[in-house]
Design an enzyme around this catalytic site. Structure first.
Site, mmCIF file in Angstrom:
data_model
loop_
_atom_site.group_PDB
_atom_site.id
_atom_site.type_symbol
_atom_site.label_atom_id
_atom_site.label_comp_id
_atom_site.label_asym_id
_atom_site.label_seq_id
_atom_site.Cartn_x
_atom_site.Cartn_y
_atom_site.Cartn_z
ATOM 1 N N LYS A 108 1.993 73.807 67.434
ATOM 2 C CA LYS A 108 0.581 74.040 66.363
ATOM 3 C C LYS A 108 -0.685 74.088 67.112
ATOM 4 O O LYS A 108 -1.563 73.547 66.789
ATOM 5 C CB LYS A 108 0.692 73.291 65.398
ATOM 6 C CG LYS A 108 2.170 73.349 64.195
ATOM 7 C CD LYS A 108 1.961 72.287 63.462
ATOM 8 C CE LYS A 108 3.235 72.634 62.499
ATOM 9 N NZ LYS A 108 3.730 71.444 61.828
ATOM 10 N N ILE A 115 -6.525 73.835 68.185
ATOM 11 C CA ILE A 115 -5.389 73.301 67.039
ATOM 12 C C ILE A 115 -5.396 74.723 66.212
ATOM 13 O O ILE A 115 -6.285 75.419 65.675
ATOM 14 C CB ILE A 115 -5.720 72.356 66.426
ATOM 15 C CG1 ILE A 115 -7.105 72.297 65.635
ATOM 16 C CG2 ILE A 115 -5.863 70.858 67.392
ATOM 17 C CD1 ILE A 115 -7.258 71.005 64.800
ATOM 18 N N CYS A 116 -4.002 74.690 65.658
ATOM 19 C CA CYS A 116 -3.986 75.753 64.760
ATOM 20 C C CYS A 116 -4.120 75.474 63.392
ATOM 21 O O CYS A 116 -3.569 74.574 62.600
ATOM 22 C CB CYS A 116 -2.332 76.001 64.982
ATOM 23 S SG CYS A 116 -1.779 77.373 63.516
ATOM 24 N N LEU A 117 -5.128 76.076 62.563
ATOM 25 C CA LEU A 117 -5.669 75.965 61.143
ATOM 26 C C LEU A 117 -5.508 77.204 60.331
ATOM 27 O O LEU A 117 -6.030 77.103 59.176
ATOM 28 C CB LEU A 117 -6.974 75.491 61.267
ATOM 29 C CG LEU A 117 -7.516 74.099 61.970
ATOM 30 C CD1 LEU A 117 -8.927 73.928 62.175
ATOM 31 C CD2 LEU A 117 -6.761 73.007 61.552
#
Length: 167
Positions: A108, A115-117
């Site tokens: 993620k 970071i993956c949002l």
């Protein structure tokens, strides 16, 4: 959005009014004032509820932000450097927070430790432009990400507490 506790926390963060990004010069100065006021209120609220978990500061122009965040797991404090830049299309485009120390340690995350949002946070941000700001990014983006990812990384043995590493 999320659970009732998260809604309460977010409702206590002041919303922003100025729709401006770094290239808007005078309006950007006003937006930055609102950002700082919102961040200060959010940090104060966190301290009052014994939930202090990050520090942020910026360069003079307010376009590059850096600091530390921490997560408590099993009474141990895990601390990470964080950084992000304000996109030129801000506030339409949310900043991408990087946790360089965790780069490549979780699926993620994008290259460079960002970071993956995309799935949960970015649609929420898009619906709330220009009301959401950096305090909302921390509360609804980084905070939940840390709460999910850090315990998982600890359980898998990918990260260890610094005191355990030095023994």
């Amino acid at each position: 959005m999320a659970d009732e506790a998260t809604r309460r926390v977010v409702s206590e963060i002041p919303v922003l009014k100025t729709n401006a990004g770094p290239r808007d010069r005078e309006l950007w100065v006003q937006r930055l004032k609102e950002e700082y006021q919102s961040l200060i209120r959010y940090v104060e609220n966190n301290k009052n509820s014994d939930n202090d978990w990050f520090r942020l500061e910026s360069n003079k122009e307010g376009t590059r932000w850096f600091g530390k965040c921490w997560y408590i797991h099993d009474f141990l404090k895990y601390e990470f450097d964080i950084e992000f830049e304000i996109p030129i299309t801000y506030p339409t485009t949310a900043p991408e927070i990087a946790v360089p120390e965790l780069d490549g340690k979780t699926a993620k995350m994008y290259r460079g430790g960002k970071i993956c949002l995309t799935d949960h946070f970015k649609p929420l941000w898009a619906r709330n432009v220009p009301k959401f700001g950096l305090a909302h990014l921390m509360a609804l983006g980084l905070g939940p990400w840390l709460a999910v990812e850090v315990p998982d990384l600890i359980q898998k043995g990918v990260i260890q507490h610094k005191e355990k590493c030095s023994q």
